[in-house]
Design an enzyme around this catalytic site. Sequence first.
Site, short mmCIF file in Angstrom:
data_model
loop_
_atom_site.label_atom_id
_atom_site.label_comp_id
_atom_site.label_asym_id
_atom_site.label_seq_id
_atom_site.Cartn_x
_atom_site.Cartn_y
_atom_site.Cartn_z
N GLN A 115 0.83 -1.19 0.00
CA GLN A 115 0.00 0.00 0.00
C GLN A 115 0.87 1.26 0.00
O GLN A 115 1.90 1.32 0.68
CB GLN A 115 -0.92 0.00 1.22
CG GLN A 115 -1.96 -1.10 1.20
CD GLN A 115 -3.01 -0.88 0.11
OE1 GLN A 115 -3.24 0.24 -0.34
NE2 GLN A 115 -3.65 -1.97 -0.32
N TYR B 27 -6.29 -12.67 -3.73
CA TYR B 27 -5.40 -11.59 -4.18
C TYR B 27 -4.60 -11.08 -2.98
O TYR B 27 -4.49 -9.88 -2.74
CB TYR B 27 -6.20 -10.44 -4.82
CG TYR B 27 -7.17 -10.84 -5.89
CD1 TYR B 27 -6.78 -10.97 -7.22
CD2 TYR B 27 -8.52 -11.08 -5.58
CE1 TYR B 27 -7.70 -11.33 -8.21
CE2 TYR B 27 -9.44 -11.43 -6.56
CZ TYR B 27 -9.03 -11.56 -7.87
OH TYR B 27 -9.94 -11.90 -8.83
N ASP C 269 -9.55 -8.79 -2.23
CA ASP C 269 -8.85 -7.52 -2.47
C ASP C 269 -8.33 -7.51 -3.90
O ASP C 269 -7.11 -7.59 -4.13
CB ASP C 269 -7.72 -7.37 -1.46
CG ASP C 269 -7.02 -6.01 -1.57
OD1 ASP C 269 -7.53 -5.12 -2.26
OD2 ASP C 269 -5.94 -5.86 -0.96
N CYS D 164 -10.43 -0.57 -4.67
CA CYS D 164 -9.78 0.71 -4.96
C CYS D 164 -10.42 1.41 -6.16
O CYS D 164 -9.87 2.40 -6.66
CB CYS D 164 -8.28 0.53 -5.18
SG CYS D 164 -7.85 -0.64 -6.49
#
Length: 414
Positions: free
Chosen positions: A230, A262, A334, A361
């Site tokens: 991240q 993921y 994710d 995201c």
Amino acid sequence: MGENLGQLVELEISNVAHGGAMVARHEGRVVFVSDAIPGETVRAVITDDAKSAFWRADAVEILDASPHRQDHVWSAASIARAPLERVGGAEFGHIAIEHQRELKRRVLADAVSRMAGVDSPVVVEPVPGAVDGTGWRTRVRLHVADDGTVGGFAARSHRVIPVTDLPLATPAIAAAAPLGRRARHNAGGHIDIVAPSRGDTLVLDGNQGDSITEVVGDREFHLAAGGFWQVHTHAAATLTGAVQEAIDADLFDPLAENLDLYGGVGLLAAAVGDRFGPETRITTVESDARATEFATANLAEWAAAGAVTARADRFLARATADGRRLDGATVILDPPRSGAGKGVVGQLAALHPTQIVYVACDPVALARDLALFASSGYRLNPNQDDTTGAGGIRAFDLFPNTHHVEAVARLVRE
């Protein structure tokens, strides 16, 4: 088409669109406008008229400014520059930070309402950091032009714009960046700069480099220097806490076949293990073999945890072929920016996990996948400890001064 390119038009900005552009209309046609804010009147230059349904334009003069307009946090991206000379990567930097979050909230809420039929009062929560949303990037990719010029790409372009500063980057990244120099040895390529939470800042010329250590709370994670992590200084800790809080403990079975799809190097699998204890059974699934190798080591303290190198769709297909079920299981999902998609959603739903925590995201990809899950019998649901009132979705401003936003959603089987 093309006869309208370069035309100056006066536009009233009505809304924000997914992707960071603002919405206006000109002679009945939708125009997506950069460097503007809803409520403004601007003069803009048409930059793309290839599609009959909509055009693109860049604001060049603000005729009636929004009260939320500020001096751009990155002068290299400012409206004071000619559109072709504006660097990309900080497309909301001209908007006051609180209003940035409101615009991101609108995009997320609108996508979820239109595509998934869910009206969510979600808010975009700030995370620790500078109040103006600068100094948070721990990873930066600089591009190198054919003549060795180092900089960022122009917006929606692969043309390198030389820059003299990197205001979104951490001080360590900014100090290490080879700005103002020629990188002829890497002409036409890129340079990655990585500032891990422990150890020296690294400058990588197109390779993954040695392993680095990232720290989240009291826990260490090892990964390749060029591997995925991240970007925001506080993102890993924020998502760790959000995932832990999203899981309904009453529905969690530590002995079920819990999954982290993921999963990268095991960040969110470790979040689950830390919340539910040493007997937690969880498998992280990741297609990058080197990341899986690190995940195996990062999850070693949980005897029932493991890591598998596989694409998520192929892993789920094998599970289905083997007649496995995920009854009682919690799945952390994710996916990349494009989302999980119809195949993975369908395969996962067919295995009947009890609850799914989806980390996203991209608002549109999330909304599309929520609709797919709903058609398979899964609905958004806040757990009993949810005090946000957001109906099973939380959102975080992990990318200040850009249009990007991170969301965490919890789904349960009806």
